[in-house]
Design a protein around this motif. Structure first.
Motif, mmCIF file in Angstrom:
data_model
loop_
_atom_site.group_PDB
_atom_site.id
_atom_site.type_symbol
_atom_site.label_atom_id
_atom_site.label_comp_id
_atom_site.label_asym_id
_atom_site.label_seq_id
_atom_site.Cartn_x
_atom_site.Cartn_y
_atom_site.Cartn_z
ATOM 1 N N PRO A 244 0.820 -1.225 0.000
ATOM 2 C CA PRO A 244 0.000 0.000 0.000
ATOM 3 C C PRO A 244 0.849 1.268 0.000
ATOM 4 C CG PRO A 244 -0.842 -1.579 1.604
ATOM 5 C CD PRO A 244 0.475 -2.112 1.121
ATOM 6 N N ASP A 245 0.336 2.309 -0.647
ATOM 7 C CA ASP A 245 1.073 3.569 -0.766
ATOM 8 C C ASP A 245 1.429 4.165 0.596
ATOM 9 O OD1 ASP A 245 0.947 3.394 -3.505
ATOM 10 O OD2 ASP A 245 -0.805 4.713 -3.707
ATOM 11 N N ASP A 246 0.514 4.063 1.548
ATOM 12 C CA ASP A 246 0.780 4.648 2.866
ATOM 13 C C ASP A 246 1.920 3.918 3.578
ATOM 14 O OD1 ASP A 246 -0.898 2.405 3.123
ATOM 15 O OD2 ASP A 246 -1.603 3.049 5.094
ATOM 16 N N VAL A 247 2.044 2.612 3.329
ATOM 17 C CA VAL A 247 3.138 1.833 3.926
ATOM 18 C C VAL A 247 4.467 2.255 3.313
ATOM 19 C CG1 VAL A 247 4.116 -0.485 4.220
ATOM 20 C CG2 VAL A 247 1.649 -0.134 4.462
ATOM 21 N N VAL A 248 4.485 2.441 1.981
ATOM 22 C CA VAL A 248 5.702 2.869 1.285
ATOM 23 C C VAL A 248 6.116 4.264 1.770
ATOM 24 C CG1 VAL A 248 6.727 3.446 -0.948
ATOM 25 C CG2 VAL A 248 5.193 1.475 -0.749
ATOM 26 N N ALA A 249 5.131 5.135 1.897
ATOM 27 C CA ALA A 249 5.415 6.513 2.336
ATOM 28 C C ALA A 249 6.006 6.524 3.744
ATOM 29 C CB ALA A 249 4.135 7.337 2.289
ATOM 30 N N LYS A 250 5.450 5.738 4.622
ATOM 31 C CA LYS A 250 5.942 5.681 5.999
ATOM 32 C C LYS A 250 7.357 5.111 6.054
ATOM 33 C CE LYS A 250 4.697 4.084 10.623
ATOM 34 N NZ LYS A 250 3.707 3.343 11.444
ATOM 35 N N GLU A 251 7.594 4.042 5.291
ATOM 36 C CA GLU A 251 8.916 3.428 5.260
ATOM 37 C C GLU A 251 9.948 4.392 4.676
ATOM 38 O OE1 GLU A 251 11.649 0.559 6.179
ATOM 39 O OE2 GLU A 251 9.509 0.627 6.707
ATOM 40 N N THR A 252 9.554 5.143 3.634
ATOM 41 C CA THR A 252 10.454 6.123 3.027
ATOM 42 C C THR A 252 10.833 7.209 4.031
ATOM 43 O OG1 THR A 252 9.453 5.743 0.847
ATOM 44 C CG2 THR A 252 10.721 7.775 1.132
ATOM 45 N N GLU A 253 9.848 7.647 4.796
ATOM 46 C CA GLU A 253 10.092 8.666 5.826
ATOM 47 C C GLU A 253 11.076 8.151 6.879
ATOM 48 O OE1 GLU A 253 7.607 11.061 9.291
ATOM 49 O OE2 GLU A 253 6.505 10.061 7.678
#
Length: 323
Positions: A244-253
């Protein structure tokens, strides 16, 4: 002539003996009355069939004129209800996972018990297999609500009746934590059970939907090894595209914070390459297709091994205790 003292002792002994034999006769009569109403052989059969305590089995037979089928129903209505009320609310964190596959259909369920000891019993593993069979034959290709599951019958017995019987026998709080029914549009489902307690139940299990222009035997062999890998590696997602996009965004952060000092003076394009490289490492941890196949020699990437064998992965599901 006997002395006064001797006479006193003899009279006391006679009274004691008389009292002993009287009590013995009374106890004997009580024993006969106690068991005459219930056939001991039927009592043993009911105890073996239901798993309920002898006292409750006796009450059930007395209430049903020694009819064992009627006694089983009595236990379900009275014994199981009483036991359920006593154990309801108690925490159930142990248990088993059940898996069954049949071509394009599969079922994977998780049933909880209070203790590992109960979870390893035959009564409990039989219950898990019964619930798994009911889930497999369900017309719903999705997660099944436990309330809907209760009315499904297997071999003439509903899941609700099987649950009542098991609770009465095991004397613990039992519950269906999840029941998933799967139907494939293409290929077939293959399953694997780890820590097997019975043919279809164990401590963890996985099912994989695989397809390809190969024989069914090849699909079964490749699928089983892949399911074994899933149980061992426990991936969260099938491939990077499914994260999911929100998981990728959190991991990137998180990654940016971790390397903040390292990238302080680097150009933006270099920073993005560093982040992308670290995301690939993340995908190798959580995505099935990117993982090193733990079952195959040399541990090739899962997606590489599947491509070489002409097999496509469509979907996978995993369930395990405390997962």
């Amino acid at each position: 002539m006997l002395s006064y003292t001797t006479q006193v002792f003899r009279n006391a002994a006679k009274r004691s003996a008389s009292h002993h034999f009287s009590n013995k006769a009374l106890l004997g009569n009580y024993s006969l009355r106690h068991f005459s109403a219930v056939s001991m052989s039927v009592l043993k059969d009911l105890r073996s069939k239901s798993g309920a305590p002898m006292v409750e089995c006796k009450k059930a037979l007395e209430s049903s004129d020694n009819d064992i089928d009627a006694a089983v129903e009595w236990l379900r209505k009275h014994g199981a209800a009483k036991t359920s009320s006593k154990v309801a609310g108690r925490e159930a964190q142990e248990g088993l996972v059940g898996v069954l596959t049949a071509g394009k259909s599969a079922a994977i369920v998780q049933v909880a018990s209070e203790t590992d000891f109960a979870g390893r019993s035959k009564a409990f593993s039989d219950l898990v297999e019964h619930i798994t069979s009911a889930t497999l034959q369900s017309s719903l290709a999705s997660e099944i609500d436990s309330k809907d599951l209760m009315s499904i019958a297997v071999d003439g017995k509903t899941v609700e009746e099987a649950m009542e019987d098991a609770i009465l026998s095991i004397r613990e709080n039992l519950k269906v934590k999840s029941a998933l029914s799967c139907v494939a549009d293409d290929g077939l489902w293959v399953g694997y059970v780890h820590g097997r307690v019975s043919d279809a139940a164990g401590s963890a299990a996985a099912i994989v939907n695989v397809s390809g222009d190969v024989s069914e035997q090849v699909l079964q062999e490749v699928g089983k090894k892949l399911a074994m890998h899933v149980v061992a590696a426990r991936p969260l997602f099938m491939n990077p595209e499914s994260v999911p996009d929100d998981v990728v965004a959190k991991e990137t952060e998180i990654l940016r914070e971790q390397i903040a000092e390292t990238i302080k003076n680097k150009p933006p394009d270099i920073v993005e390459k560093i982040i992308a490289g670290k995301l690939r490492k993340y995908y190798e941890t959580v995505c099935l297709t990117e993982q090193a196949h733990m079952i195959l020699e040399g541990n090739p990437k899962v997606k590489k091994s599947l491509k070489e064998q002409g097999v496509k992965l469509i979907r996978f599901e995993f369930k395990g205790l405390h997962h």
